[in-house]
Design a protein around this motif. Structure first.
Motif, PDB file in Angstrom:
ATOM      1  N   SER A 328       0.829  -1.203   0.000  1.00 45.49           N
ATOM      2  CA  SER A 328       0.000   0.000   0.000  1.00 45.49           C
ATOM      3  C   SER A 328       0.859   1.247   0.000  1.00 45.49           C
ATOM      4  CB  SER A 328      -0.918   0.000   1.219  1.00 45.49           C
ATOM      5  OG  SER A 328      -1.766  -1.127   1.219  1.00 45.49           O
ATOM      6  N   ARG A 329       1.983   1.198   0.691  1.00 44.64           N
ATOM      7  CA  ARG A 329       2.923   2.322   0.723  1.00 44.64           C
ATOM      8  C   ARG A 329       3.432   2.619  -0.685  1.00 44.64           C
ATOM      9  NH1 ARG A 329       7.248   0.184   3.942  1.00 44.64           N
ATOM     10  NH2 ARG A 329       5.712   0.326   5.624  1.00 44.64           N
ATOM     11  N   HIS A 330       3.882   1.584  -1.363  1.00 42.35           N
ATOM     12  CA  HIS A 330       4.398   1.773  -2.720  1.00 42.35           C
ATOM     13  C   HIS A 330       3.295   2.258  -3.659  1.00 42.35           C
ATOM     14  CE1 HIS A 330       8.334  -0.775  -2.469  1.00 42.35           C
ATOM     15  NE2 HIS A 330       8.136  -0.067  -1.385  1.00 42.35           N
ATOM     16  N   LYS A 331       2.098   1.696  -3.504  1.00 40.76           N
ATOM     17  CA  LYS A 331       0.990   2.096  -4.376  1.00 40.76           C
ATOM     18  C   LYS A 331       0.645   3.572  -4.181  1.00 40.76           C
ATOM     19  CE  LYS A 331      -2.389   1.333  -7.297  1.00 40.76           C
ATOM     20  NZ  LYS A 331      -2.114   1.058  -8.731  1.00 40.76           N
ATOM     21  N   SER A 332       0.649   4.035  -2.935  1.00 45.39           N
ATOM     22  CA  SER A 332       0.349   5.430  -2.656  1.00 45.39           C
ATOM     23  C   SER A 332       1.333   6.359  -3.355  1.00 45.39           C
ATOM     24  CB  SER A 332       0.371   5.684  -1.147  1.00 45.39           C
ATOM     25  OG  SER A 332       0.080   7.023  -0.833  1.00 45.39           O
ATOM     26  N   TYR A 333       2.627   6.038  -3.268  1.00 46.34           N
ATOM     27  CA  TYR A 333       3.637   6.881  -3.906  1.00 46.34           C
ATOM     28  C   TYR A 333       3.561   6.791  -5.432  1.00 46.34           C
ATOM     29  CZ  TYR A 333       5.647   7.840   0.648  1.00 46.34           C
ATOM     30  OH  TYR A 333       5.824   8.277   1.933  1.00 46.34           O
ATOM     31  N   GLU A 334       3.189   5.638  -5.951  1.00 39.05           N
ATOM     32  CA  GLU A 334       3.025   5.510  -7.397  1.00 39.05           C
ATOM     33  C   GLU A 334       1.845   6.346  -7.893  1.00 39.05           C
ATOM     34  OE1 GLU A 334       2.637   1.310  -7.649  1.00 39.05           O
ATOM     35  OE2 GLU A 334       4.816   0.934  -7.657  1.00 39.05           O
ATOM     36  N   LEU A 335       0.737   6.310  -7.171  1.00 42.23           N
ATOM     37  CA  LEU A 335      -0.429   7.103  -7.547  1.00 42.23           C
ATOM     38  C   LEU A 335      -0.109   8.592  -7.525  1.00 42.23           C
ATOM     39  CD1 LEU A 335      -3.219   5.204  -5.556  1.00 42.23           C
ATOM     40  CD2 LEU A 335      -3.007   5.313  -8.051  1.00 42.23           C
ATOM     41  N   LEU A 336       0.595   9.035  -6.488  1.00 39.61           N
ATOM     42  CA  LEU A 336       0.947  10.456  -6.385  1.00 39.61           C
ATOM     43  C   LEU A 336       1.900  10.867  -7.490  1.00 39.61           C
ATOM     44  CD1 LEU A 336       1.292  10.633  -2.506  1.00 39.61           C
ATOM     45  CD2 LEU A 336      -0.392  11.883  -3.885  1.00 39.61           C
ATOM     46  N   ALA A 337       2.868   9.991  -7.806  1.00 35.91           N
ATOM     47  CA  ALA A 337       3.819  10.301  -8.874  1.00 35.91           C
ATOM     48  C   ALA A 337       3.101  10.481 -10.201  1.00 35.91           C
ATOM     49  CB  ALA A 337       4.861   9.200  -8.986  1.00 35.91           C
ATOM     50  N   ASP A 338       2.096   9.639 -10.474  1.00 32.02           N
ATOM     51  CA  ASP A 338       1.308   9.769 -11.701  1.00 32.02           C
ATOM     52  C   ASP A 338       0.488  11.051 -11.678  1.00 32.02           C
ATOM     53  OD1 ASP A 338       2.313   7.420 -12.739  1.00 32.02           O
ATOM     54  OD2 ASP A 338       0.602   6.199 -12.085  1.00 32.02           O
ATOM     55  N   ALA A 339      -0.120  11.351 -10.535  1.00 28.93           N
ATOM     56  CA  ALA A 339      -0.995  12.527 -10.444  1.00 28.93           C
ATOM     57  C   ALA A 339      -0.223  13.820 -10.666  1.00 28.93           C
ATOM     58  CB  ALA A 339      -1.694  12.543  -9.089  1.00 28.93           C
ATOM     59  N   PHE A 340       1.044  13.850 -10.261  1.00 29.57           N
ATOM     60  CA  PHE A 340       1.854  15.059 -10.378  1.00 29.57           C
ATOM     61  C   PHE A 340       2.865  14.999 -11.512  1.00 29.57           C
ATOM     62  CE2 PHE A 340       0.159  15.472  -6.099  1.00 29.57           C
ATOM     63  CZ  PHE A 340      -0.133  16.830  -6.042  1.00 29.57           C
ATOM     64  N   ASN A 341       2.774  13.953 -12.328  1.00 30.02           N
ATOM     65  CA  ASN A 341       3.678  13.823 -13.496  1.00 30.02           C
ATOM     66  C   ASN A 341       5.131  14.003 -13.102  1.00 30.02           C
ATOM     67  OD1 ASN A 341       1.527  13.506 -15.462  1.00 30.02           O
ATOM     68  ND2 ASN A 341       1.106  15.694 -15.135  1.00 30.02           N
ATOM     69  N   LEU A 342       5.539  13.306 -12.044  1.00 32.40           N
ATOM     70  CA  LEU A 342       6.896  13.508 -11.524  1.00 32.40           C
ATOM     71  C   LEU A 342       7.981  13.082 -12.497  1.00 32.40           C
ATOM     72  CD1 LEU A 342       6.590  12.435  -7.784  1.00 32.40           C
ATOM     73  CD2 LEU A 342       6.185  14.674  -8.816  1.00 32.40           C
ATOM     74  N   LYS A 343       7.688  12.157 -13.364  1.00 32.53           N
ATOM     75  CA  LYS A 343       8.714  11.677 -14.292  1.00 32.53           C
ATOM     76  C   LYS A 343       8.957  12.633 -15.460  1.00 32.53           C
ATOM     77  CE  LYS A 343       8.036   6.706 -13.493  1.00 32.53           C
ATOM     78  NZ  LYS A 343       7.674   5.415 -14.124  1.00 32.53           N
ATOM     79  N   SER A 344       8.032  13.587 -15.661  1.00 33.27           N
ATOM     80  CA  SER A 344       8.151  14.451 -16.834  1.00 33.27           C
ATOM     81  C   SER A 344       9.244  15.504 -16.653  1.00 33.27           C
ATOM     82  CB  SER A 344       6.827  15.151 -17.087  1.00 33.27           C
ATOM     83  OG  SER A 344       6.463  15.971 -16.001  1.00 33.27           O
TER      84      SER A 344
END
Length: 344
Positions: A328-344
């Motif tokens: 759940s910890r990893h999923k939360s950070y993955e969801l946030l990364a997608d929501a904020f386009n952190l990889k862009s």
């Protein structure tokens, strides 16, 4: 230095207490931290910091400099550092040596977050500092002056430490931040021209005014030419509101226990938290704690974080990691990364 543009793309970072959840061993907990910092590096998080706490039964975050060395060695891009080094427990010279060394090993990726509190009880502070005078004397301003002078190799000519060399390379200076949960940390950060991280999970009602005051009062320095501020709080995101509330249960219960003086319980499990029946006193504390958390489905969480960032005039949120389940910890950070386009 990190970007200082306010209201641009919101950056996300992580604060790790290395808490031993669900009966984990120390080794398992530190492996979980290793896995999470590597995930954060891949997802595009800006920085990953370790706290300093002592004499705790369920936290392994006693030495953020040692943990930083390990985390930096197993990652590639993310900034690594301390949230923070509790300077009253340490020799400023030794802190300067350690973080200059880390900066040499991982150029441009090391952060030195500095705190004014002991991060422990009085007896443990005595054991750390080895004299009652050191425990009872408030000399943080002098300590900070020494630390910054050691890092810049810039003591006054008449200072007794003028000829002490913490590192042969004068360029080994990490990014430096003051931590704060009141106006004290803000004043040091703005006066010395350092970055500032406000712990909204400790003093949520002060977060916006202190972060705004920091920007208003900031003095450019050799360390930072423009203000660089970060808001820290507990963030738990999931795909649905119901799941997020369930996952936040252990953190909520733990903060209620801390607020009612029950400091020595093991961190609650999901099952324990979901079955707990709050007393009237506990429920009152639970409601008071709401400002420490942002919990919900990822879309709602993202909107709340953007609003908070705008109000506080920050372009970075640091998330205190309090999810008890690794998946759940990893999923939360993955969801946030997608929501904020952190990889862009």
């Amino acid at each position: 230095m990190a970007s200082n543009q306010v209201n641009g793309d919101l950056k996300l970072s992580i604060l790790d207490l290395a808490t031993m959840y669900n009966g984990e061993s120390a080794t398992q907990t530190l492996q979980s931290s290793t896995d999470l910092v590597q995930l954060a590096d891949c997802l595009g998080y800006t920085r990953y910091w370790f706290a300093e706490h002592h004499n705790t039964k369920h936290q392994m975050s006693t030495s953020p400099d040692v943990l930083s060395a390990h985390a930096a060695a197993v990652t590639k891009n993310i900034h690594i550092g301390s949230g923070g080094i509790m300077l009253p427990n340490h020799s400023p010279l030794k802190v300067a040596e350690n973080f200059s060394l880390l900066e040499a090993l991982h150029p441009g990726r090391i952060d030195l977050g500095i705190g004014r509190a002991p991060g422990t009880d009085g007896l443990t502070a005595l054991a750390l500092r080895r004299s009652r005078e050191a425990v009872t004397t408030y000399d943080f301003p002098e300590q900070l002056d020494e630390l910054l002078s050691f890092l810049t190799h810039d003591f006054p000519n008449d200072h007794p430490f003028k000829n002490i060399t913490p590192s042969p390379d004068k360029g080994l200076i990490p990014d430096i931040y003051m931590l704060g949960s009141s106006d004290g940390g803000m004043q040091f950060a703005s006066h010395y021209g350092l970055g500032f991280v406000f712990a909204a999970h400790i003093s949520p009602q002060l977060a916006v005014p202190m972060l705004r005051a920091y920007r208003k009062n900031f003095n450019p320095s050799a360390f930072m030419q423009e203000p660089n501020s970060v808001l820290s709080l507990i963030v738990i995101a999931a795909e649905t509101e119901e799941e997020a509330e369930y996952l936040a249960g252990p953190a909520e219960l733990q903060w209620v226990r801390w607020g009612t003086g029950a400091f020595h319980h093991a961190p609650p499990t999901l099952e324990e938290a979901s079955s707990h029946r709050y007393t009237a006193q506990e429920e009152a504390v639970r409601q008071e704690n709401k400002g420490r958390f942002v919990v919900g489905n990822v879309g709602n969480v993202a909107e709340k974080l953007k609003k908070l960032a705008t109000e506080a005039m920050v372009d970075e949120i640091m998330i205190l990691d309090m999810l008890t389940e690794k998946n759940s910890r990893h999923k939360s950070y993955e969801l946030l990364a997608d929501a904020f386009n952190l990889k862009s």
